[in-house]
Each structure stands twice: as structure tokens, then as C-alpha cells.
Design an enzyme around this catalytic site. Structure first.
Site, short mmCIF file in Angstrom:
data_model
loop_
_atom_site.label_atom_id
_atom_site.label_comp_id
_atom_site.label_asym_id
_atom_site.label_seq_id
_atom_site.Cartn_x
_atom_site.Cartn_y
_atom_site.Cartn_z
N SER A 14 0.78 -1.24 0.00
CA SER A 14 0.00 0.00 0.00
C SER A 14 0.81 1.27 0.00
O SER A 14 0.25 2.35 -0.15
CB SER A 14 -0.93 0.02 1.22
N THR A 15 2.12 1.21 0.19
CA THR A 15 2.89 2.45 0.22
C THR A 15 4.02 2.38 -0.77
O THR A 15 4.54 1.32 -1.09
CB THR A 15 3.49 2.71 1.61
#
Length: 477
Positions: A14-15
Site C-alpha cells: 500500500s505504500t
């Protein structure tokens, strides 16, 4: 015999930091691949969405996974955990109920140890999806609180696109002043407070080759600078203004004066009766409208006549231009033709004063509506007063509350009753006769000076609509 354990692995991080390091993706793939070997499942393909939030269901690989599932290219979708699939319960359920189940595909989670095709698995799946959604909401709330805390601390909130004349320092998290561009901001505020229009400021900046963000200045760019409190050392976030740490370019008093001036100018533009000074000087400026789309006609100078060297005036519909809607097809109207027709029609009224005196006022529906509105409001307030008394008698409000709220309602009723008296005393007949008498006192409009012609026209004409088929005039009576 057909292999019923063909597996599609789906992984996501997610990052951007996890993508750059690569460990999270590789770890998920290794674990899930080994799990397939342990279960003696055949690996069909690995679907990887790097650096994309689970909140966003428009991900390239999840979309490819969905397409392949509908083609029944595998039997099992294996994920690390439900957060990797998506953090919305609704979105997870849509994938399982509308894509996986109808095509005979099982969803299996490695860490949560459930199979969504079984009754118990379905129950666990629903519970875990709800938890994942709650987790995402908590993360979003914590991020929002972090941003608000950052704003309160005076840190920069526009790191992605810092304001003009500032640069963002990634190490300190602050805005740093650009000494070269700061004088341009000072000049914008100075010129604006001296009375210059935004368009004039844009022209001046471009004529002096004071470029904005690598391109010529536009109207919007200047208004953004005038409206941005960052230039007086403040920071705006989520509708709140905070004291910032960066160096201001102007003082707060200058910024506040600029906001007052902006409000004053905008109030004029939002007033339907107001016409800008450069558009107000001609007879047709205030009263002429496009007969096709209803827009207010604008005036401008034509190209210079090659024989006479004179630039005549024409009226045009702004919606015929690209800066308008661009959809109107009304032609231009020569000032001499349009205003000549208007003056001739007004002159006919002057030449028939007896006809004017016979005019009877139409029923003033607007006046009646205003009175009816006031009367309705008075009735509503009277009902509220009665209810307040009931509340007091039943000990539901205090005597002070009763007095305070009753006083407000009584004052409002008193004001509205005065307005009704004033409106009732003013008759349409009186207004009409006064207007006609004033008009008949004007000299001949065909021979009077231009200003007198303009005053006479605006007194008796409320609207003129022009098309290529003709001109319609609407009088004030």
C-alpha cells in the site's frame, strides 16, 4: 481428469516505500507460493498491484484477476490477508458473491485461515471484511488527525504543489521563501489595492515578462494569490486558518484589505443590475440582451474602417465566444442600428402623450407576493409564541428563555407589520404616474444629448432583446 486446484495468487502493498524496498511483495509471493507447494496446488499466475491503496478498487491487476476469473482460468484465489484484497466490506463481498462464487472459484486467506466457499468461511469472511473496513476508517482518521496536528504546528500543507514564491523543503517540512519571486506577490497586492483589475494586473505581469510557474500569467493564478492567506504567514486547512512558521511576504492588514476589496468587487458582479464601468456608457449597455440565449449583450470596438479610419461600436452576445458557452449563433449588432431603433420607439411614446396617460398599471403580483409572505411569517411566529407559552407552563423552559425568545419573535412581527403598511400605502398607480410625468418632461430624445437620451431610455425600457430577425422592446409599464 481436470485439475481443480489451479491457483491465482494476488498480492499488493500500500505504500511507495514498500514498493521501493520490495520486501513486502517478495515476502507475500514466497509465502503464498510455498503454501501452494505444501497443498500440492498448481500455480496458474501471480497478480501483483504494487504501491496501490486497498481503498482503490480500480487496480490493474485486480481488474485482470477479475477478467480471468470470469473466464474460469483458475479455481482458487489465494491472498495473504483480506487487507491485501481491499479494505471495504462491500467491495470484498462484491468480488466473492458476484465474481468468484458464480464461477466456482474459492477465496482462501493465508493468515486468516478460511475458505470463503464454506458456510463457516463465509461467516468469517464477512466478519474479517467488516474489521478490515473499520481498520481502514481508523487509519484514515489517524491520518486526518495527523494532518490537522501538522497544520496547527504551522507546517506546510501544500508540499505537493507549494504556493507561488515558495519552495518546499523536504528535510524540514517547511516552506522556504523564494526571494526572486516574492516581489511579484508584493506587486500583485499593491496594484490590486490601488484599484487595478485582475486583468490589468495579468497584462502588466506578462508585459514585464514576470512569468508564473513556467508560463504566462492567467486571471485565475492572480486571484489564487490574492485569496491565499499563506502570503501573510497563515495556513488554511479543512476550512480552518492556522498560524504558520514560514516567512510571510505581506502583513496581515494588507491581506485583510485585499479580501475586503475582493468581496466588494464580487458583490458588484453578483448584482444583476450592475454593469461594469467600461460596459455602462452606451444606451444599450444596461438593457440589451441576446434574444436567443438571454445573455447580457456586451460592447466592443470593431476593426478600423480602412476608408474613414474610424472604429465603430458593436454589441455581441458573450456566449458566441469561446470564453462563453460557445453555443450561441446570434450575430453582432451595430451600435448605431440598435440604439437608433430604440430611440425611435421611445420617440413614438413622446409624440403620443395622451396614449401614455391612458395606460393602466398591471396588477402588481410581486407586491402581493411580498405582503403574503410577510403575513405567512407573522402567522408562523404567532404560533411559535403560543407554543413557547405552553412549554413554560409545563416547566420545559425557563422564564428567561421565554422572555428572550418571545422578544425576538415579537420584534420580528413588528418589523414585518411595518413593511406591510409601507407596501400597502405604495400603489402601482402612483409609481406609474410619477414615471410617466418624469419621462414626458424630457426634451425630444431624437435631438437631445447622448446622456439625456440614455436617461430617458433607461427610465421607460426594462429590457431589449435582439436577434437577426428583429428587436423586441419591453417597457416598464
Amino acid at each position: 481428469m481436470m485439475d481443480r486446484n489451479k491457483v491465482a495468487i494476488y498480492v499488493r502493498v500500500s505504500t511507495q516505500g514498500q514498493v521501493d524496498d520490495g520486501y513486502s511483495l517478495d515476502e507475500q509471493v514466497d509465502l503464498l507460493t510455498n503454501y501452494c507447494k505444501l497443498k500440492e496446488w498448481t500455480l496458474y499466475d501471480v497478480y501483483v498491484d504494487p504501491g496501490i491503496s486497498g481503498k482503490n478498487m480500480h487496480r490493474p491487476e485486480i481488474e485482470r484477476l477479475t477478467r480471468d476469473a470470469k473466464r474460469k482460468l483458475f479455481d482458487i484465489v489465494l491472498i495473504y490477508d483480506l487487507k491485501r484484497l481491499g479494505r471495504s466490506q462491500k467491495e470484498n463481498i462484491v468480488l466473492v458473491e458476484d465474481v468468484f462464487n458464480p464461477n466456482g472459484i474459492r477465496l482462501v486467506s493465508f493468515t486468516e485461515n478460511f475458505d470463503a466457499s464454506t458456510p463457516v468461511g463465509k461467516m468469517v469472511f464477512g466478519m474479517l471484511s467488516a474489521y478490515a473496513e473499520l481498520d481502514r476508517a481508523n487509519i484514515a482518521e489517524r491520518m486526518m488527525m495527523g494532518k490537522i496536528g501538522r497544520a496547527k504546528a504551522g507546517k506546510a500543507m501544500s508540499w505537493g504543489m507549494p504556493p507561488f514564491a515558495y519552495n518546499y523543503n523536504k528535510e524540514t517540512g517547511d516552506l522556504e521563501l523564494d526571494e526572486v519571486k516574492a516581489p511579484i506577490v508584493e506587486m500583485i497586492y499593491s496594484e490590486f489595492l490601488k484599484g487595478a483589475s485582475v486583468n490589468k494586473i495579468v497584462q502588466k505581469l506578462n508585459s514585464m515578462n514576470y512569468h508564473g510557474k513556467n508560463h504566462d500569467w492567467k486571471h485565475h493564478a492572480v486571484t489564487v494569490i490574492i485569496d491565499n492567506p499563506v502570503y501573510c504567514g497563515m495556513m488554511k486547512y479543512m476550512g480552518q486558518t492556522y498560524q504558520a512558521k514560514h516567512t510571510p511576504i505581506i502583513d496581515k492588514k494588507t491581506f485583510e484589505l485585499a479580501q475586503l476589496e475582493r468581496k466588494k468587487r464580487l458583490a458588484k458582479y453578483h448584482n444583476a443590475e450592475w454593469v461594469p464601468p467600461f460596459q455602462r456608457k452606451y444606451i444599450g449597455s444596461k438593457i440589451c440582451y441576446c434574444g436567443l440565449c438571454g445573455a447580457h449583450l456586451k460592447s466592443e470596438k470593431d476593426k478600423k474602417n480602412k476608408l474613414t479610419g474610424i472604429r465603430s461600436i458593436s454589441f455581441f452576445c458573450p456566449n458566441t465566444r469561446s470564453r462563453g458557452t460557445g453555443e450561441c449563433t446570434n450575430p453582432r449588432f451595430k451600435q448605431s442600428v440598435l440604439e437608433g431603433y430604440i430611440l425611435n420607439e421611445v420617440a413614438k411614446l413622446q409624440q403620443n402623450p395622451e396614449k401614455l396617460k391612458d395606460i393602466k398599471p398591471a396588477e402588481d403580483n410581486e407586491l402581493h407576493n411580498k405582503i403574503a409572505t410577510y403575513e405567512k411569517k407573522i402567522k408562523q411566529n404567532t404560533s411559535k409564541l403560543s407554543k413557547l407559552n405552553d412549554l413554560y407552563l409545563n416547566d420545559l423552559i425557563s422564564l428567561d428563555d421565554l422572555k428572550q425568545q418571545s422578544k425576538s419573535l415579537l420584534n420580528e412581527n413588528e418589523f414585518m407589520e411595518e413593511q406591510i403598511k409601507l407596501l400597502s400605502a405604495t400603489t402601482r398607480e402612483d409609481e406609474l404616474r410619477k414615471k410617466i410625468d418624469t419621462f414626458l418632461a424630457f426634451p425630444d430624445v431624437l435631438t437631445a444629448d447622448y446622456d439625456t437620451q440614455k436617461q430617458a431610455v433607461e427610465l421607460v425600457i426594462s429590457r431589449v432583446e435582439a436577434t437577426k430577425e428583429g428587436i423586441d422592446i419591453f417597457f416598464n409599464f
